[in-house]
Design an enzyme around this catalytic site. Structure first.
Site, PDB file in Angstrom:
ATOM      1  N   SER A 153       0.866  -1.171   0.000  1.00  0.00           N
ATOM      2  CA  SER A 153       0.000   0.000   0.000  1.00  0.00           C
ATOM      3  C   SER A 153       0.901   1.219   0.000  1.00  0.00           C
ATOM      4  O   SER A 153       2.085   1.120   0.347  1.00  0.00           O
ATOM      5  CB  SER A 153      -0.878  -0.009   1.263  1.00  0.00           C
ATOM      6  OG  SER A 153      -1.449   1.266   1.505  1.00  0.00           O
ATOM      7  N   TYR A 175      -1.706   0.323  13.059  1.00  0.00           N
ATOM      8  CA  TYR A 175      -1.454  -1.123  13.034  1.00  0.00           C
ATOM      9  C   TYR A 175      -1.538  -1.682  11.618  1.00  0.00           C
ATOM     10  O   TYR A 175      -0.829  -2.634  11.271  1.00  0.00           O
ATOM     11  CB  TYR A 175      -2.416  -1.857  13.968  1.00  0.00           C
ATOM     12  CG  TYR A 175      -1.954  -1.835  15.403  1.00  0.00           C
ATOM     13  CD1 TYR A 175      -1.020  -2.751  15.870  1.00  0.00           C
ATOM     14  CD2 TYR A 175      -2.432  -0.879  16.297  1.00  0.00           C
ATOM     15  CE1 TYR A 175      -0.579  -2.728  17.184  1.00  0.00           C
ATOM     16  CE2 TYR A 175      -1.999  -0.839  17.619  1.00  0.00           C
ATOM     17  CZ  TYR A 175      -1.076  -1.768  18.052  1.00  0.00           C
ATOM     18  OH  TYR A 175      -0.630  -1.732  19.350  1.00  0.00           O
TER      19      TYR A 175
END
Length: 280
Positions: free
Chosen positions: A138, A150
């Site tokens: 990502s 997280y």
């Protein structure tokens, strides 16, 4: 071998990037193994070309299923040339609010699941002395945003992919990290979990506003997953595929902003940095 003789093995194909990549690879004439936790959700994809496809149940947190899926692929097609590690989930919540049980589950899918599938496929790629591993990361693997701490942490995938790329290069195996910004893949909806442990002070601050904005934007992202699938095929067909491929204008802007500011900070503190060594 010709490009179209290559065998693709794709995880997480029920929706989003995985579904689009599977469909485009099949349309391009490749042999494609399409996997998802619920095999019934992907039967329509393989129905287009049953001779050149295989639909398999695969939960990437289940080692027995991983081993079985790889074995069935080798049994039918004899090889695996392209592994697309796409299966993954998101998690919304500030670092302080996040629930360990839920975040550990995300790590099991996004990091350990990816690595377990990779390690199951690598012996085959090494024996045939060729292959390409596509790891979906990502833009959050390069730069971080509030409420996704997280989730960003699961992109330890970035570091391990860099090491892996160097380790497997002598076997003519490539590794590419795909780093998208916002795409219409339902990542911000069905494919994510939101913390139910809300802290009032955070909820009323920009942290809460950020969380609400991201979730309100689900389904309206700028990224086109069909074009992302085409980009992945282009990378696989390239003579010199990149280690990283950014996807989406948002990814390009976020990455260049991060790099520019990082370099400026490095230069600002250069003297302190250089003086940390023993004197020559």
């Amino acid at each position: 071998m010709s490009q179209q003789e290559k065998v693709w093995f794709i995880t997480g194909c029920s929706t989003g990037f995985g579904r689009h990549i599977a469909e485009h690879a099949i349309d391009a004439g490749y042999k494609v193994v399409v996997t998802a936790r619920n095999v019934e959700q992907i039967q329509d994809i393989t129905a287009k070309s049953e001779e050149n496809t295989l639909a398999l149940s695969l939960d990437v947190t289940n080692q027995d299923q991983i081993n079985d899926a790889v074995a069935k692929t080798i049994e039918k097609f004899g090889r695996i040339d392209v592994l697309v590690n796409n299966a993954g989930i998101g998690y919304f919540g500030s670092v302080e609010e996040s629930v360990e049980e839920e975040t550990r589950k995300m790590f099991e899918i996004n990091f350990w699941g990816l690595m377990h599938v990779t390690n199951a496929v690598l012996p085959q790629m090494r024996s045939q002395k060729s292959g390409h591993i596509i790891n979906f990361s990502s833009i959050g693997g390069l730069t971080s945003f509030p409420t996704l701490g997280y989730y960003h942490a699961t992109y330890a995938v970035e570091g391990i992919s860099e090491s892996l790329a160097q380790e497997v290069a002598p076997f003519n195996i490539h590794v590419t990290l795909i780093e998208p910004s916002g795409f219409r893949t339902d990542w911000g909806g069905r494919s994510s979990v939101k913390t139910d442990t809300a802290i009032t002070e955070l909820k009323e601050s920009f942290v809460g506003q950020m969380l609400n904005a991201v979730q309100r934007g689900a389904g309206q992202e700028a990224g086109d997953p069909a074009k992302a699938a085409q980009a992945v095929i282009k990378v696989v067909e390239a003579d010199k595929p990149p280690l990283r491929l950014l996807l989406g204008e948002g990814a390009y802007k976020a990455a260049t902003y991060k790099i520019t500011n990082l370099l400026a900070s490095i230069e600002e503190w250069k003297e302190t940095t250089m003086n940390a060594d023993f004197k020559k």
